[in-house]
Write an enzyme that holds these catalytic residues in place. Structure first.
Site, mmCIF file in Angstrom:
data_model
loop_
_atom_site.group_PDB
_atom_site.id
_atom_site.type_symbol
_atom_site.label_atom_id
_atom_site.label_comp_id
_atom_site.label_asym_id
_atom_site.label_seq_id
_atom_site.Cartn_x
_atom_site.Cartn_y
_atom_site.Cartn_z
ATOM 1 C CD GLU A 1 55.026 -26.340 112.451
ATOM 2 O OE1 GLU A 1 53.827 -26.383 112.820
ATOM 3 O OE2 GLU A 1 55.563 -27.288 111.861
ATOM 4 C CG HIS B 1 53.117 -24.809 109.516
ATOM 5 N ND1 HIS B 1 54.260 -25.376 108.999
ATOM 6 C CD2 HIS B 1 52.285 -25.834 109.795
ATOM 7 C CE1 HIS B 1 54.099 -26.696 108.972
ATOM 8 N NE2 HIS B 1 52.919 -26.996 109.450
ATOM 9 N NE ARG C 1 53.163 -29.485 101.907
ATOM 10 C CZ ARG C 1 52.364 -29.793 102.950
ATOM 11 N NH1 ARG C 1 52.678 -29.422 104.181
ATOM 12 N NH2 ARG C 1 51.244 -30.442 102.739
HETATM 13 C C1 BG6 Z 1 52.687 -29.681 111.438
HETATM 14 C C2 BG6 Z 1 52.045 -30.839 112.158
HETATM 15 O O1 BG6 Z 1 52.456 -28.507 112.134
HETATM 16 O O2 BG6 Z 1 52.105 -29.562 110.141
HETATM 17 C C3 BG6 Z 1 52.203 -32.109 111.332
HETATM 18 O O3 BG6 Z 1 52.642 -30.995 113.435
HETATM 19 C C4 BG6 Z 1 51.662 -31.898 109.933
HETATM 20 O O4 BG6 Z 1 51.512 -33.164 111.981
HETATM 21 C C5 BG6 Z 1 52.332 -30.685 109.321
HETATM 22 O O5 BG6 Z 1 51.904 -33.051 109.169
HETATM 23 C C6 BG6 Z 1 51.884 -30.355 107.905
HETATM 24 O O6 BG6 Z 1 50.515 -30.188 107.826
HETATM 25 P P1 BG6 Z 1 49.828 -29.904 106.443
HETATM 26 O O7 BG6 Z 1 48.352 -29.823 106.721
HETATM 27 O O8 BG6 Z 1 50.382 -28.601 105.932
HETATM 28 O O9 BG6 Z 1 50.189 -31.042 105.516
#
Ligand code: BG6
Length: 296
Positions: free
Chosen positions: A264, A159, A57
């Site tokens: 992203e 991301h 994260r």
């Molecule tokens: C983003 C999406 O790219 O990632 C969101 O647009 C999503 O909708 C976010 O909540 C986080 O995703 P994850 O799977 O890492 O919790």
């Protein structure tokens, strides 16, 4: 030493400045820290799992072969949200350049998370190149279809969790005039606002943003991040705000949403499709620049 490898990480240090470093976890080939002259540029949750039990994260998780959750494709629909690259341990391929320090990581079905590979039985090869400049961080991806008969279709997305001072003082520029899909409203429209600003959870997929649009993250009038994209026409802008952050066990501190914004760059409006033997490449370049307001 410019490149150091441990069992789980690879650390790059710039030869001209030992406070300019990038740290990459082999799990997910996730860049989880980038310091420029001693200042951290990326956001990482203090509760991020770094042991391979969950995608990281924070930092720059890699999204492949599907962005979000797919419901239509026979195989992609079986994969979890954002695919399998961020939950697979990549192979460290080594250093390819001394200055700027540049390293590569590889992933193919033989290395990828076996449970997920079973669900998406394709032949492919990914090579991620991470280049640490004295003033930039470049992440480059090459995807090849190594099958002799099957089409390879996929999404790609970096991301990127960017560190900021305060989300309420932050704006994202140069997306004006682009069509977006608003994931909160579940509708598409053209962004007519001069900048993106944040007052609540925001989750937008900007589609086919022109390649020469240089996006900037601006703090109280001063650009703090500049992002150039190559072959990545789409861009997600995301901030989870209060409630969504509360619902994510690995998002800490809960006030952390104030200090991050995800920008992203990706190719997600449709699938990249590669015939057997074909390759595709793209990159994201993070650097610093003066304010550049690109008028529509
Ligand atoms: C983003 C999406 O790219 O990632 C969101 O647009 C999503 O909708 C976010 O909540 C986080 O995703 P994850 O799977 O890492 O919790």
């Amino acid at each position: 030493m410019a490149v150091e490898e441990t069992d789980t990480e690879v650390i790059l240090t710039h030869p001209d400045d030992n406070k300019t470093c990038a740290k990459i976890l082999k799990y997910g080939a996730t860049v989880f820290s980038w310091t420029l002259k001693g200042n951290e540029q990326l956001w990482l949750s203090s509760a991020a799992k770094m042991d391979g039990s969950k995608p990281v994260r924070g930092g720059i998780p890699l999204v492949f072969p599907v962005f979000g959750k797919n419901n239509d494709d026979e195989y992609l629909s079986k994969l979890p949200q954002h695919g399998l690259a961020r939950n697979s341990t990549w192979e460290f391929l080594g250093q390819v350049r001394a200055n700027p320090p540049t390293v590569q990581f590889g992933l193919g079905p033989e290395f990828a998370n076996p449970k997920l590979s079973k669900l998406w039985p394709m032949d492919y090869s990914l090579v991620l190149t991470v280049e640490l400049g004295s003033e930039h961080l470049k992440t480059h991806i090459e995807v090849s279809n190594t099958s002799s008969e099957q089409l390879l279709k996929f999404h790609w997305l970096f991301h990127t969790y960017l560190r900021i001072e305060d989300i309420e003082d932050t704006m994202v520029s140069n997306l004006t005039g682009s069509t977006l899909f608003d994931q909160m409203l579940q509708e598409s429209y053209v962004d007519k606002q001069p900048v993106v600003s944040f007052h609540e959870e925001l989750d937008r997929i900007y589609k086919k943003v022109e390649g020469d649009r240089v996006v900037q993250v601006i703090d109280k009038g001063t650009p703090i991040h500049t992002i150039r994209r190559h072959n990545l026409p789409d861009a997600v802008v995301w901030n989870p705000w209060v409630d969504k952050s509360k619902g994510m066990a690995d998002f800490e501190p809960k006030s952390g949403y104030k200090e991050m914004v995800c920008f992203e760059p990706g190719h997600v409006h449709d699938f990249v499709q590669l015939q057997p033997g074909q390759s595709w490449e793209a990159y994201q370049l993070l650097y610093k620049d003066d304010l550049k307001y690109q008028v529509v």
